[in-house]
Scaffold this motif. Sequence first.
Motif, PDB file in Angstrom:
ATOM      1  N   GLU A  14      -2.558  15.698 -34.487  1.00  0.00           N
ATOM      2  CA  GLU A  14      -1.936  16.765 -33.690  1.00  0.00           C
ATOM      3  C   GLU A  14      -0.776  17.398 -34.434  1.00  0.00           C
ATOM      4  N   SER A  17      -2.966  18.414 -39.005  1.00  0.00           N
ATOM      5  CA  SER A  17      -4.359  18.068 -39.257  1.00  0.00           C
ATOM      6  C   SER A  17      -4.774  18.307 -40.707  1.00  0.00           C
ATOM      7  N   ILE A  43     -14.579  12.727 -32.898  1.00  0.00           N
ATOM      8  CA  ILE A  43     -15.225  14.041 -32.776  1.00  0.00           C
ATOM      9  C   ILE A  43     -16.529  13.908 -31.995  1.00  0.00           C
ATOM     10  N   LYS A  46     -16.036  13.667 -28.420  1.00  0.00           N
ATOM     11  CA  LYS A  46     -15.340  14.846 -27.900  1.00  0.00           C
ATOM     12  C   LYS A  46     -13.908  14.543 -27.460  1.00  0.00           C
ATOM     13  N   ILE A  48     -11.557  14.498 -29.970  1.00  0.00           N
ATOM     14  CA  ILE A  48     -11.039  15.576 -30.815  1.00  0.00           C
ATOM     15  C   ILE A  48     -12.011  16.734 -30.646  1.00  0.00           C
ATOM     16  N   VAL A  49     -11.481  17.881 -30.204  1.00  0.00           N
ATOM     17  CA  VAL A  49     -12.366  19.013 -29.947  1.00  0.00           C
ATOM     18  C   VAL A  49     -12.172  20.174 -30.916  1.00  0.00           C
ATOM     19  N   LYS A  50     -11.017  20.185 -31.627  1.00  0.00           N
ATOM     20  CA  LYS A  50     -10.763  21.289 -32.557  1.00  0.00           C
ATOM     21  C   LYS A  50      -9.562  20.955 -33.432  1.00  0.00           C
ATOM     22  N   PHE A  51      -9.518  21.539 -34.606  1.00  0.00           N
ATOM     23  CA  PHE A  51      -8.380  21.401 -35.510  1.00  0.00           C
ATOM     24  C   PHE A  51      -7.761  22.782 -35.720  1.00  0.00           C
ATOM     25  N   PRO A  52      -6.947  23.285 -34.780  1.00  0.00           N
ATOM     26  CA  PRO A  52      -6.467  24.666 -34.897  1.00  0.00           C
ATOM     27  C   PRO A  52      -5.206  24.808 -35.735  1.00  0.00           C
ATOM     28  N   GLU A  96      -9.262  32.390 -22.866  1.00  0.00           N
ATOM     29  CA  GLU A  96      -8.822  31.316 -23.762  1.00  0.00           C
ATOM     30  C   GLU A  96      -8.765  29.968 -23.058  1.00  0.00           C
ATOM     31  N   ASP A 149       2.831  24.756 -27.828  1.00  0.00           N
ATOM     32  CA  ASP A 149       2.346  23.465 -28.337  1.00  0.00           C
ATOM     33  C   ASP A 149       3.445  22.673 -29.044  1.00  0.00           C
TER      34      ASP A 149
END
Length: 166
Positions: A14, A17, A43, A46, A48-52, A96, A149
């Motif tokens: 978090e 990444s 992953i 689910k 971890i759903v994304k690495f933004p 979003e 965030d």
Amino acid sequence: MNREKQRELLRLLEEDSRLTNEQMGTLLGVAAEEVANEIKRLIDEKIIVKFPALVNWERVNDNPFVTAMIDVKVAPKREVGFNEVAERISRFPEVEAVYLMSGANYDLSVVMEGKSMREVADFVSQKLATFEGVISTATHFILKRYKHDGISFEERDDDHRMVVTP
């Protein structure tokens, strides 16, 4: 990997990444291969759903987006409550996020991006407000982001002047 190490790994991801498996393994005291396997498992499950990347769009010239938060009052349906309406709203590509809220005068909070205020207004009036079960909406436009965030967007100049008192 035990639960404590797993939570530490999730916190590291978090926070940044971009860390390599080797770097995370060193910080966690485990092998890089164990980190890679755990990330894959997280992953797959689910968790971890994304690495933004978090972008401060106000610093980008000609920012093409307007962000709105829309309060939606809904008449819940028997057997499915608010879930059906929330699922339908979440299918729109400009949406979003959709949240079920408590303690408010509305039931769902919808976050969306548009290219203009007019585009957001058209979405609300032509798509959202016409949904069966939607009782009312209230739209709020985000004018400036101070923190998102856990990251502060404000740059504060530290005052380095000497304090003088009488």
